[in-house]
Design an enzyme around this catalytic site. Structure first.
Site, PDB file in Angstrom:
ATOM      1  N   ARG A  40      12.922   3.510   2.475  1.00 37.91           N
ATOM      2  CA  ARG A  40      12.387   4.424   3.111  1.00 37.91           C
ATOM      3  C   ARG A  40      11.202   4.695   4.241  1.00 37.91           C
ATOM      4  O   ARG A  40      10.516   3.675   3.690  1.00 37.91           O
ATOM      5  CB  ARG A  40      12.466   5.788   2.140  1.00 37.91           C
ATOM      6  N   GLY A  90       0.700  -1.610   0.283  1.00 36.62           N
ATOM      7  CA  GLY A  90      -0.001   0.061  -0.248  1.00 36.62           C
ATOM      8  C   GLY A  90       0.962   1.359   0.083  1.00 36.62           C
ATOM      9  O   GLY A  90       0.892   2.628  -0.439  1.00 36.62           O
ATOM     10  N   ALA A  91       1.184   1.107   1.244  1.00 41.03           N
ATOM     11  CA  ALA A  91       2.930   2.424   0.954  1.00 41.03           C
ATOM     12  C   ALA A  91       3.544   2.371  -0.197  1.00 41.03           C
ATOM     13  O   ALA A  91       3.631   4.022  -0.588  1.00 41.03           O
ATOM     14  CB  ALA A  91       3.557   2.220   2.560  1.00 41.03           C
ATOM     15  N   GLU A 140       4.069  -6.428   6.860  1.00 41.18           N
ATOM     16  CA  GLU A 140       4.265  -7.786   7.201  1.00 41.18           C
ATOM     17  C   GLU A 140       5.471  -8.650   7.844  1.00 41.18           C
ATOM     18  O   GLU A 140       5.973  -9.627   7.663  1.00 41.18           O
ATOM     19  CB  GLU A 140       3.869  -8.613   6.292  1.00 41.18           C
ATOM     20  N   LYS A 168       6.817   6.578  13.366  1.00 40.25           N
ATOM     21  CA  LYS A 168       6.172   6.481  14.142  1.00 40.25           C
ATOM     22  C   LYS A 168       4.658   5.029  13.396  1.00 40.25           C
ATOM     23  O   LYS A 168       4.885   4.007  14.875  1.00 40.25           O
ATOM     24  CB  LYS A 168       5.049   7.234  14.784  1.00 40.25           C
ATOM     25  N   GLY A 202       7.411  -2.451   1.933  1.00 40.31           N
ATOM     26  CA  GLY A 202       6.359  -3.334   2.242  1.00 40.31           C
ATOM     27  C   GLY A 202       7.297  -3.305   3.734  1.00 40.31           C
ATOM     28  O   GLY A 202       8.388  -3.777   3.767  1.00 40.31           O
ATOM     29  N   LEU A 211       8.713   5.506   5.504  1.00 40.77           N
ATOM     30  CA  LEU A 211       8.289   7.085   5.499  1.00 40.77           C
ATOM     31  C   LEU A 211       7.126   7.922   6.718  1.00 40.77           C
ATOM     32  O   LEU A 211       7.249   9.037   6.637  1.00 40.77           O
ATOM     33  CB  LEU A 211       6.729   6.795   4.558  1.00 40.77           C
ATOM     34  N   ASN A 212       6.940   7.574   7.789  1.00 40.27           N
ATOM     35  CA  ASN A 212       6.843   7.693   9.510  1.00 40.27           C
ATOM     36  C   ASN A 212       7.155   6.870  10.034  1.00 40.27           C
ATOM     37  O   ASN A 212       7.143   6.030   9.941  1.00 40.27           O
ATOM     38  CB  ASN A 212       5.611   7.979   8.895  1.00 40.27           C
TER      39      ASN A 212
END
Lengths: 745, 327
Positions: A629, A526-527, A706, A634, A703, A631-632
């Site tokens: 990378r 997804g990301a 998972e 947290k 990813g 992306l966030n």
């Protein structure tokens, strides 16, 4: 569906590496930052609207009815017996159109349809409609259905010898390279072991739920979906209508973990009932029905063979698995998916055979394949290390490789050895006793375990639209979803970083098939997929802003709502006229074949085994991950924490049990299907290794959702052996399985 | 959910008469009953809500004992200083059960009356003699990992799920009730529960409309060590596979007195005088403990997936006795 050609679309097929990313040159400074979820306040205040919560006039309440036999057929449904109950509107069933099973993720056709023939206990066969939920539930409970039972196959152990080769799906069912048997004969050291994992349920907090609303011949379904774009196609095919006439809205999803990749029985039942009644219908699956009639992760039986020289170098890897599914279904749990590329070794046999059972559908659950397959592979590696007298980390490093051992192509980015080394240092691996059952604190035997982590990386065709408004704010829209992962937040961060527009002024619209199509949330893609689509839209907007500023693109700086270049500075909103929009579209390309793409990491666990009772408690865990990378920081960490918690469940508690007499699911509530609770989850430590993957996509992320589960269970299992010297190969490791091996009191 | 009448009781007396009608049930915390009603396992025609009755106090008695109102929530009882001081095993047992949220709602009387967690009792698609008398027992011959090894019958092998009641059994609690005819009864916990026999649907000696108003604990045992040990599949929010509640007094290295009750083994909080007889007056030693375990498990019988409970209980009891006796 992906046909734009309007001059406002920036499309990229990943045929080549993408060495430069605007996320590295942006100066807004939000990418990778541990921003709080933008949807967090809505969720904690209860104002995020989930599928079952839409208030719609004239709504009829639907309660689904499940079959009470494991195999056979329906003779009759006596709807009249309950229609007269107070508040009951009707009983609707459509033996041909109701779906027998949920659809698997990403399929564009209908799942298996037709419910007169019963193939598993709990199969949804009817929906009872009433003016209140309670009345519908009462009538559903009482609805008389006459069945004709027939013999069914419910017992995996009894039918394991009847396994057949399924058709090739996500991965080829059978793969062989060289001669594993010969290598096993020739090797200095071998292990040949069988591991068992049980069926599991995703146990997402939110049950599957749909509200169906027809307007003439067009259907809107408020429904909990990970992948609404393909879900709408599945629903249209199931109902025999055009996909253009189906809109799915899935703004907020209370967890999916694979169980909401495809449409589930409540969606078609609600749609058919709403059409027949001429009014909107809501159908929420009861928790017991989520267990009985959605999707399970298949049980597995895995034979793992490893052959190695005295130096630990693998000469052969065999990973031959048995899984189960209904006779009508092709999906098999891809147990060996990670085994294909994790370790070097010339001779390889990775096979999947299937036992056909009358149990609910097996399908994708978080990290299908790796989540359970790595229990077999990584526990066998631990057993091999012991036999070799090698440290388990050293064994793994000796077999690390930068080349795919089957496809002979490079790994796009791979830091397995570094993850093992850094993790060992951070965890204090040097304090582990190589010999088991050495460390004891009171009644507790203490041990440590390690396992590699890997999860294949995927890119899926996805698109997103980004609009900049005259006031300088922006809107990002896509049929991508946020299933609790943080999509809303990371997509806003990507747009913010490239466009220099503060995250607070970016409006996110996700989970609506009226927005540009996207692959949704699944497979940890997804990301990378939706994120790249947003990236590409923003890249085009950035180019257009440069033109509007009349400066070269490479001298344009976008920050805090201002465009700066050529010693001039303008508000971004002033450059867009009545508004400026662009659509980004990413497609997988040759890079998938030219490189093997996966995320890597390592799991470390310390457990205590109670020497009296065999109870196992995880004392601490550490996961270290390289997934391109971040992306966030947290939301990425939260994903890993969730995955590691799943690993604890696989190792210790989760066990979906069917009664072998009739296929009835025995433990179908959250009191008896044990997912780890807070007290089972100790201090979990998550570290990331900085990485960029230029082969994966323009945002250089792989990813992560998972990765945290893949290998986590094996680390716990290996720690249990190290703690008490008892090797259990049958998951979950409940206390009864350790009892016989514990020392006398 | 079947439609039901709801009445808020004005007094304990009217509550008992209201609830004496067929199909009526009391409701207090509702943590068990409401779940069962949603699943249509319990289908009362009427609920008599007793939550506003003045039955929520904990009072010290002149005889040194404690009287616990039936509505005292599990959380409050566990945190009560007089309970922690004199009846530590009870506080520990309460905190070992359910979750914080459930303990806030669950009441003392309701906890005693919890229904079994047998998988098949919970599933109306399967036969169950307790739920539907005469329909058969699915657990025998089925999956019975969490079910009983003592006190079973060929009609039912369910366990009683409460932790609190196990401690109450070790403490020799007395259950005080008010009957619909106005009579009060004081029922020793030893006499309160019934074995399944031929009628597993009847679980206690309570009569229709009979309301538990309080639970009395005798004066604390002086100089006793308390223990509640629960073995479970996960660290919280899981029912006992086996559990032990123990109150033991030592005289040097000799066991002076012992009260031991067990959870997860039988259809009721289990206590067997032979276990205590094997201990009292004996030297605290592994041989003594083994004799106690033999006494407890002499008649134990597994049904397949619950066979492990027998060795598990044995080990758990021996370790518990070591802790209780300091041996």
């Amino acid at each position: 569906m992906f046909d734009f050609g309007d001059g406002k679309t920036n499309s990229l097929t990943m045929d080549k590496p993408h060495p430069v990313s605007l996320l590295d040159t942006g100066v807004q400074g939000v990418i990778s930052h541990p921003l709080d979820r933008v949807d967090g306040p809505l969720k904690v205040s209860g104002s995020a609207t989930y599928s079952a919560e839409y208030q719609i006039d004239g709504l009829a309440h639907g309660v689904l009815v499940g079959a009470k036999i494991g195999h056979g057929k329906i003779v009759s449904v006596d709807a009249d017996a309950v229609k007269s109950l107070p508040g009951v509107i009707d009983v609707v069933t459509d033996f041909d159109t109701f779906i027998k099973v949920p659809q698997q993720g990403g399929e564009t056709g209908a799942p298996t349809q037709g419910v007169k023939e019963i193939d598993y206990f709990g199969q949804i066969v009817a929906i009872v409609l009433a003016e209140s939920f309670e009345a519908a539930r009462e009538a559903a409970q009482l609805l008389p259905i006459t069945y004709e039972k027939s013999e069914g196959t419910y017992d995996f152990a009894a039918h394991r010898d009847e396994a057949d080769k399924p058709s090739d799906a996500m991965i080829p069912a059978h793969y062989t390279q060289g001669d594993v048997d010969q290598a096993m004969t020739d090797a200095d050291v071998t292990v040949d072991l069988t591991y068992i994992t049980p069926s599991q349920n995703s146990a997402a907090m939110e049950p599957h739920a749909s509200i169906a609303v027809w307007e003439d011949d067009a259907l809107t379904l408020y429904s909990s979906h990970q992948m609404p774009t393909s879900g709408a196609q599945q629903l249209a095919k199931s109902l025999g209508i055009s996909a253009k006439k189906v809109r799915i809205i899935a703004r907020y999803i209370g967890g999916g973990f694979g169980s909401k990749l495809g449409i589930a029985p409540e969606s078609v039942a609600a749609a058919i009932a709403a059409k027949q009644l001429g009014r909107p219908v809501k159908a929420v699956m009861a928790r017991t029905q989520v267990f009985d009639a959605t999707v399970r992760r298949s049980n597995t039986e895995q034979r793992v063979r490893l052959a190695a020289g005295r130096d630990g170098k693998l000469t052969a890897i065999g990973h031959d698995s048995l899984t189960s599914n209904l006779a009508s279904e092709e999906y098999f749990e891809p147990v060996g998916i990670g085994t294909h590329f994790l370790y070097a070794g010339e001779n390889r046999s990775i096979t999947h055979d299937m036992v056909r059972l009358n149990l609910l559908l097996s399908g994708s659950m978080r990290a299908p394949g790796e989540a359970v397959g790595m229990v077999g592979l990584e526990c066998a590696m631990d057993e091999l290390a012991e036999k070799l007298g090698m440290d388990p980390i050293a064994l793994r490093k000796v077999n690390d490789t930068q080349t795919d051992p089957e496809k002979q192509v490079p790994h796009s980015s791979r830091q397995l050895s570094r993850a093992l080394d850094d993790g060992a240092r951070l965890f204090g691996w040097d304090k582990r006793h190589a010999k088991p059952a050495i460390q004891r604190e009171g009644e507790w035997l203490i041990g440590m375990g390690v396992a590699s982590a890997t999860r294949a990386n995927m890119l899926q065709q996805s698109s997103a639209k980004v609009e900049i408004h005259p006031d300088g704010s922006a809107t990002v829209s896509s049929a991508m979803t946020d299933i609790g992962t943080g999509s809303y937040t990371i997509l806003a961060q990507i747009a913010s970083e490239i466009l220099g527009i503060p995250v607070e002024t970016i409006t996110m619209s996700l989970g609506d098939t009226n927005d540009p199509p996207a692959a949704g949330s699944g497979g940890s893609w997804g990301a990378g997929s939706a994120g790249s689509a947003v990236y590409l839209a923003c890249e085009m907007l950035r180019s257009n802003l440069a033109k509007a500023m009349d400066v070269p693109e490479d001298s344009l700086t976008l920050k805090d709502g201002m465009a700066i270049g050529d010693n001039r500075s303008r508000a971004i909103g002033d450059l867009v006229g009545k508004g400026m929009e662009a659509t980004g579209e990413i497609k997988p390309g040759k890079q998938e074949k030219e490189t093997t793409q996966a995320s890597y990491g390592a799991h470390f666990a310390e457990v205590g085994v109670n020497v009296v009772t065999g109870e196992v408690r995880v004392r601490r865990m550490l996961g270290i991950f390289a997934a391109g990378r971040v992306l966030n920081a947290k939301t990425a960490r939260s994903q890993c924490l969730g995955g590691m918690t799943f690993g604890i469940g696989t190792a210790l508690t989760e066990d979906l049990i069917h009664d072998t007499r009739d296929g009835k699911l025995v433990n179908r509530d959250l009191a008896e299907y044990h997912v780890p609770v807070n007290a089972d989850v100790p201090q979990l430590e998550v570290h990331f290794i900085d990485e960029r993957d230029i082969h994966a996509n323009p945002i250089h992320a792989k990813g992560i959702g998972e990765l945290g589960i893949a290998g986590a269970a094996a680390a716990v299992v290996n720690a249990i052996y190290n703690a008490c010297g008892v090797r259990v190969r049958d998951m979950p490791i409940t206390c009864d399985k350790l009892l016989d091996g514990l020392p006398p009191l | 959910m079947k439609t039901f009448q709801y009445e808020r009781a004005a007094s304990a007396e009217t509550a008992t008469t209201d609830a004496a009608t067929p199909g009526a049930k009391f409701i207090a915390g509702g943590t068990n009953l409401l779940d069962l009603m949603k699943l249509q396992i319990e289908t009362p025609g009427k609920l008599v809500d007793i939550t506003r009755l003045p039955l929520g106090d904990i009072e010290s008695r002149d005889d040194g004992g404690l009287t616990i109102g039936t509505l005292v929530p599990n959380s409050d009882l566990a945190a009560e200083p007089r309970v922690i001081e004199g009846y530590e095993v009870l506080s520990r047992a309460l905190l070992a059960g359910a979750s914080g949220q459930l303990r806030n709602k669950a009441t003392t009387g309701g906890n005693l009356l919890q229904r079994t967690r047998c998988y098949y009792f919970y599933d109306t698609a399967t036969p169950c003699n307790k739920r539907e008398p005469g329909s058969g027992c699915s657990a025998i011959g089925g999956f019975n990992r969490i079910l009983a090894v003592l006190g079973t019958s060929d009609k039912c092998i369910a366990t009683h799920p409460s932790d609190m009641a196990v401690a109450m059994r070790a403490l020799d609690a007395t259950i005080v009730t008010l009957k619909a005819d106005g009579d009060r009864r004081r029922i020793a916990i030893a006499d309160f529960y019934r074995l399944p026999g031929e009628t597993p649907e009847i679980e206690t000696v309570l009569e229709p409309g009979e309301l538990i108003t309080a639970v009395e604990l005798p004066k604390p045992v002086e100089g006793a060590r308390h223990l509640y040990r629960k073995v479970r599949d996960r660290a919280s929010y899981a029912f006992a596979l086996v559990s032990v509640a123990g109150v033991v007094v030592m005289d040097g290295t000799t066991v002076k007195s012992a009260a031991l009750a067990f959870g997860g083994l039988g259809p009721m909080p289990w206590r067997n005088p032979a276990v205590e007889a094997a201990l009292v007056g004996k030297e605290a030693s592994d041989a003594t403990f083994a004799a106690a375990a033999d006494a407890l498990l002499a008649d134990a019988r597994g049904f397949g997936s619950n066979d492990f409970k027998i060795p598990l209980m044995r080990r758990t009891l021996i370790a518990s006795l070591r802790e209780l006796t300091g041996a």
